[in-house]
Write a protein that holds these residues in place. Structure first.
Motif, PDB file in Angstrom:
ATOM      1  N   ARG A 161       0.845  -1.188   0.000  1.00 22.15           N
ATOM      2  CA  ARG A 161       0.000   0.000   0.000  1.00 22.15           C
ATOM      3  C   ARG A 161       0.880   1.237   0.000  1.00 22.15           C
ATOM      4  O   ARG A 161       1.781   1.356   0.821  1.00 22.15           O
ATOM      5  N   TYR A 162       0.627   2.166  -0.923  1.00 16.60           N
ATOM      6  CA  TYR A 162       1.381   3.400  -0.990  1.00 16.60           C
ATOM      7  C   TYR A 162       0.573   4.509  -0.324  1.00 16.60           C
ATOM      8  O   TYR A 162      -0.587   4.753  -0.694  1.00 16.60           O
ATOM      9  N   SER A 163       1.165   5.140   0.668  1.00 19.56           N
ATOM     10  CA  SER A 163       0.482   6.226   1.368  1.00 19.56           C
ATOM     11  C   SER A 163       0.383   7.442   0.459  1.00 19.56           C
ATOM     12  O   SER A 163       1.404   7.938  -0.034  1.00 19.56           O
ATOM     13  N   VAL A 164      -0.835   7.908   0.225  1.00 12.75           N
ATOM     14  CA  VAL A 164      -1.048   9.037  -0.668  1.00 12.75           C
ATOM     15  C   VAL A 164      -1.974  10.049  -0.008  1.00 12.75           C
ATOM     16  O   VAL A 164      -2.619   9.763   1.007  1.00 12.75           O
ATOM     17  N   PHE A 165      -2.026  11.229  -0.609  1.00 10.06           N
ATOM     18  CA  PHE A 165      -2.865  12.320  -0.108  1.00 10.06           C
ATOM     19  C   PHE A 165      -3.575  12.924  -1.307  1.00 10.06           C
ATOM     20  O   PHE A 165      -3.056  12.895  -2.440  1.00 10.06           O
ATOM     21  N   LEU A 166      -4.742  13.473  -1.082  1.00 12.92           N
ATOM     22  CA  LEU A 166      -5.539  14.041  -2.174  1.00 12.92           C
ATOM     23  C   LEU A 166      -5.798  15.516  -1.942  1.00 12.92           C
ATOM     24  O   LEU A 166      -6.218  15.922  -0.853  1.00 12.92           O
ATOM     25  N   ILE A 167      -5.536  16.321  -2.983  1.00 11.37           N
ATOM     26  CA  ILE A 167      -5.857  17.750  -2.964  1.00 11.37           C
ATOM     27  C   ILE A 167      -6.847  17.997  -4.088  1.00 11.37           C
ATOM     28  O   ILE A 167      -6.536  17.758  -5.264  1.00 11.37           O
ATOM     29  N   THR A 168      -8.037  18.454  -3.746  1.00 12.37           N
ATOM     30  CA  THR A 168      -9.077  18.587  -4.770  1.00 12.37           C
ATOM     31  C   THR A 168     -10.117  19.622  -4.348  1.00 12.37           C
ATOM     32  O   THR A 168     -10.252  19.945  -3.160  1.00 12.37           O
ATOM     33  N   LEU A 189      -4.551   8.785   3.020  1.00 11.53           N
ATOM     34  CA  LEU A 189      -4.439   9.238   4.405  1.00 11.53           C
ATOM     35  C   LEU A 189      -5.221  10.506   4.702  1.00 11.53           C
ATOM     36  O   LEU A 189      -5.445  10.832   5.865  1.00 11.53           O
ATOM     37  N   GLY A 190      -5.616  11.221   3.666  1.00 15.23           N
ATOM     38  CA  GLY A 190      -6.347  12.452   3.933  1.00 15.23           C
ATOM     39  C   GLY A 190      -6.682  13.212   2.681  1.00 15.23           C
ATOM     40  O   GLY A 190      -6.159  12.928   1.596  1.00 15.23           O
ATOM     41  N   VAL A 191      -7.565  14.184   2.816  1.00 12.01           N
ATOM     42  CA  VAL A 191      -8.015  15.022   1.704  1.00 12.01           C
ATOM     43  C   VAL A 191      -8.043  16.463   2.179  1.00 12.01           C
ATOM     44  O   VAL A 191      -8.428  16.743   3.330  1.00 12.01           O
ATOM     45  N   THR A 192      -7.614  17.362   1.330  1.00  9.08           N
ATOM     46  CA  THR A 192      -7.717  18.783   1.664  1.00  9.08           C
ATOM     47  C   THR A 192      -8.087  19.559   0.417  1.00  9.08           C
ATOM     48  O   THR A 192      -8.079  19.024  -0.703  1.00  9.08           O
ATOM     49  N   GLN A 212       3.946  13.014   7.628  1.00  9.07           N
ATOM     50  CA  GLN A 212       3.048  11.871   7.504  1.00  9.07           C
ATOM     51  C   GLN A 212       3.632  10.764   6.626  1.00  9.07           C
ATOM     52  O   GLN A 212       2.965   9.769   6.356  1.00  9.07           O
ATOM     53  N   ASP A 213       4.889  10.951   6.176  1.00 10.40           N
ATOM     54  CA  ASP A 213       5.568   9.949   5.344  1.00 10.40           C
ATOM     55  C   ASP A 213       4.817   9.686   4.037  1.00 10.40           C
ATOM     56  O   ASP A 213       4.706   8.562   3.575  1.00 10.40           O
ATOM     57  N   ILE A 214       4.291  10.753   3.462  1.00 10.24           N
ATOM     58  CA  ILE A 214       3.580  10.661   2.183  1.00 10.24           C
ATOM     59  C   ILE A 214       4.514  11.117   1.069  1.00 10.24           C
ATOM     60  O   ILE A 214       5.090  12.207   1.149  1.00 10.24           O
ATOM     61  N   PHE A 215       4.693  10.275   0.054  1.00  7.74           N
ATOM     62  CA  PHE A 215       5.587  10.663  -1.026  1.00  7.74           C
ATOM     63  C   PHE A 215       4.888  10.672  -2.387  1.00  7.74           C
ATOM     64  O   PHE A 215       5.529  10.828  -3.410  1.00  7.74           O
ATOM     65  N   GLU A 216       3.558  10.504  -2.404  1.00  8.55           N
ATOM     66  CA  GLU A 216       2.783  10.673  -3.632  1.00  8.55           C
ATOM     67  C   GLU A 216       1.510  11.437  -3.283  1.00  8.55           C
ATOM     68  O   GLU A 216       0.816  11.104  -2.324  1.00  8.55           O
ATOM     69  N   VAL A 217       1.224  12.475  -4.066  1.00 12.08           N
ATOM     70  CA  VAL A 217       0.048  13.309  -3.834  1.00 12.08           C
ATOM     71  C   VAL A 217      -0.771  13.374  -5.112  1.00 12.08           C
ATOM     72  O   VAL A 217      -0.232  13.632  -6.190  1.00 12.08           O
ATOM     73  N   PHE A 218      -2.061  13.127  -4.996  1.00  8.96           N
ATOM     74  CA  PHE A 218      -2.986  13.272  -6.118  1.00  8.96           C
ATOM     75  C   PHE A 218      -3.626  14.655  -6.059  1.00  8.96           C
ATOM     76  O   PHE A 218      -4.057  15.108  -4.996  1.00  8.96           O
ATOM     77  N   VAL A 219      -3.658  15.312  -7.208  1.00  7.61           N
ATOM     78  CA  VAL A 219      -4.266  16.642  -7.298  1.00  7.61           C
ATOM     79  C   VAL A 219      -5.218  16.642  -8.486  1.00  7.61           C
ATOM     80  O   VAL A 219      -4.848  16.210  -9.585  1.00  7.61           O
ATOM     81  N   SER A 220      -6.440  17.105  -8.288  1.00 10.37           N
ATOM     82  CA  SER A 220      -7.370  17.220  -9.411  1.00 10.37           C
ATOM     83  C   SER A 220      -6.923  18.358 -10.322  1.00 10.37           C
ATOM     84  O   SER A 220      -6.323  19.337  -9.869  1.00 10.37           O
ATOM     85  N   TRP A 221      -7.201  18.222 -11.600  1.00 12.90           N
ATOM     86  CA  TRP A 221      -6.702  19.160 -12.604  1.00 12.90           C
ATOM     87  C   TRP A 221      -7.101  20.601 -12.285  1.00 12.90           C
ATOM     88  O   TRP A 221      -6.289  21.521 -12.380  1.00 12.90           O
TER      89      TRP A 221
END
Length: 476
Positions: A161-168, A189-192, A212-221
């Motif tokens: 499992r890769y710890s990721v975060f979402l910005i949207t 791990l979270g959304v902001t 939070q040891d997150i090294f991949e972040v998803f961002v909506s366009w």
């Protein structure tokens, strides 16, 4: 929602010249293990393929088919070319089989040429190499397929499992979460909200992700505006930015497409020249610089003599400039101004012809000497910077290094140009030289060069520099 506005400032430092420079230490062990496993599997596949092919070889006993050194040569050539093509990239979790087949095929062709020249007077078993080529493709592709299959299975079981975060934005939150969860290998791990990318929140956001040891972040366009700059900003902190798609959007050039299930997403590469690109460019710089220094040494002596005869003072002008990663270095130029030029600068600031005031340019600068005006006309004052190139402080082609006075006036997005070695010439210089009177226009040209860098582009800029200098285009 996660609130990050109150988090303190953190300074992230990394050496972007190295392919490992932006890999976070906390995930380095896992990624190194994966790379080591792939290399071991590829090496085993190649040795097995060669030994099977040699076992069914023709009756001719040739040194290159039975000696261990040739097996070492196979590993060196094949693994080296696979690595050069980025097929051990720790940020890519699925094999590009088309590129792998092409790379292995070219490597086998190269090995056949080596064998021919090694034993040019003896018969070379074409059937041995043909069988080795087919077996190496079969073994390597099978091993990679098994690695991908096991990885997918472990992801489904929740082992990997890769710890990721979402910005949207709020309206895209639900659809983005469903898209990430569909891949079944991410631990969200979270959304902001998109406001976390605002200038006053950005540093705190990075510190939060780091802790939070997150090294991949998803961002909506739609949540990211200055996409190129933000991608560089995250990469410099060791975080990969994954941009989720929307319909009918035009994506930037050189974007890397990848899949979440059946949905294509993209990553915008940060505008840096790193890894193998850096060392190819560096070797090119050193080779060309040595040749130029040998050819131009008589011209150096003539210019030095003319400067001494023209005005009192030293032959060379030295000044601290800001280079790679905003580190200071001493730039060398032939002196073209009076010895009190720095002191007179403050009195001339009001006459600055650069509109935004970041740089200082004055067409009829009273500080310039007679011989200095000639040297500047043909850019001969820049020749001592070849020694800066030799020392690794500069490159032949790149964004020009600016003085401390100029860099203090930079806006934050201007610092992208400091993530590559500064150059003696660049796209800005061959697109108008001093005629460009707006610093923002120059920065756009620098970023265009970095985004589209290639050795061929460097050659074209160097050749165009000669033409521009001889025509005295925009020089003063």
């Amino acid at each position: 929602m996660v609130t990050i506005s109150s988090l303190p400032l953190v300074d992230f430092k990394s050496d972007l010249r190295s392919a490992k420079g932006t890999i976070r230490k906390r995930v380095l062990a896992f990624r190194l293990f994966r790379v080591a496993a792939l290399i071991l599997l590829d090496a085993t596949s190649l040795i097995l393929a060669w030994r099977f092919a040699a076992f069914y070889k023709t009756l001719s006993e040739l040194p290159w088919t039975v000696q261990t050194p040739f097996e070492l040569l196979i590993l060196t050539v094949e693994l080296g070319m696979i690595a050069f093509q980025g097929l051990y990239n720790v940020r890519i979790y699925h094999c590009n089989y088309r590129r792998l087949i092409t790379t292995v095929s070219l490597s086998n062709l190269f090995l056949l040429l080596i064998a021919f020249f090694y034993e040019s007077n003896l018969y070379i078993s074409r059937s041995t190499f043909l069988l080795f080529w087919l077996l190496s493709l079969a073994f390597i592709c099978t091993a990679r397929f098994l690695v991908d299959a096991v990885t997918r299975k472990l992801c489904k079981l929740g082992v990997i499992r890769y710890s990721v975060f979402l910005i949207t934005d709020a309206e895209e939150k639900e659809s983005s979460i469903k898209l990430i969860e569909k891949e079944n290998c991410y631990n969200l791990l979270g959304v902001t909200e998109a406001s976390s990318l605002d200038r006053h929140n950005r540093e705190g956001m990075l510190e939060f992700l780091y802790n939070q040891d997150i090294f991949e972040v998803f961002v909506s366009w739609n949540a990211i505006k200055k996409r190129l700059y933000i991608s560089w900003y995250f990469l410099s902190a060791g975080i990969t930015l994954r941009i989720l798609p929307v319909e009918r959007e035009v994506v930037p050039s050189k974007s890397i497409l990848w899949m979440i299930g059946e949905v294509p997403c993209l990553t915008i590469p940060a505008p840096i020249i790193a890894g193998s690109d850096f060392w190819v460019k560096r070797c090119f710089d050193v080779f060309c610089t040595i040749i130029l220094l040998l050819l131009l040494s008589p011209l150096y002596l003539i210019i030095a003599l003319l400067i001494k005869l023209d005005s009192p003072g030293p032959i060379f002008f030295r000044q601290n400039r800001i280079g790679l990663h905003c580190k200071q270095f001493t730039i060398w130029k032939f002196r073209t101004m009076n010895t009190n030029a720095e002191k007179l600068l403050e009195t001339l600031e009001a006459k600055n012809e650069i509109k935004d005031g970041i740089l200082f340019k004055l067409k009829d600068d009273p500080r310039i000497t007679r011989i200095g005006k000639f040297l500047r006309l043909y850019s001969l004052d820049e020749l001592p910077q070849l020694f800066n190139v030799l020392l690794g402080e500069m490159s032949l082609v790149g964004p020009r290094p600016h003085s401390i006075r100029d860099v203090k006036r930079f806006q934050k997005n201007h610092y992208i140009r400091q993530e590559v070695l500064p150059g003696i010439t660049g796209l800005w210089q061959v697109s108008g030289r001093s005629n460009i009177d707006n610093f923002e226009d120059g920065v756009k040209l620098d970023i265009t060069y970095i985004e589209n860098w290639s050795l061929w582009l460097d050659l074209k800029i160097l050749l165009k520099t000669v033409k521009v200098v001889l025509q005295k285009t925009g020089a003063y």
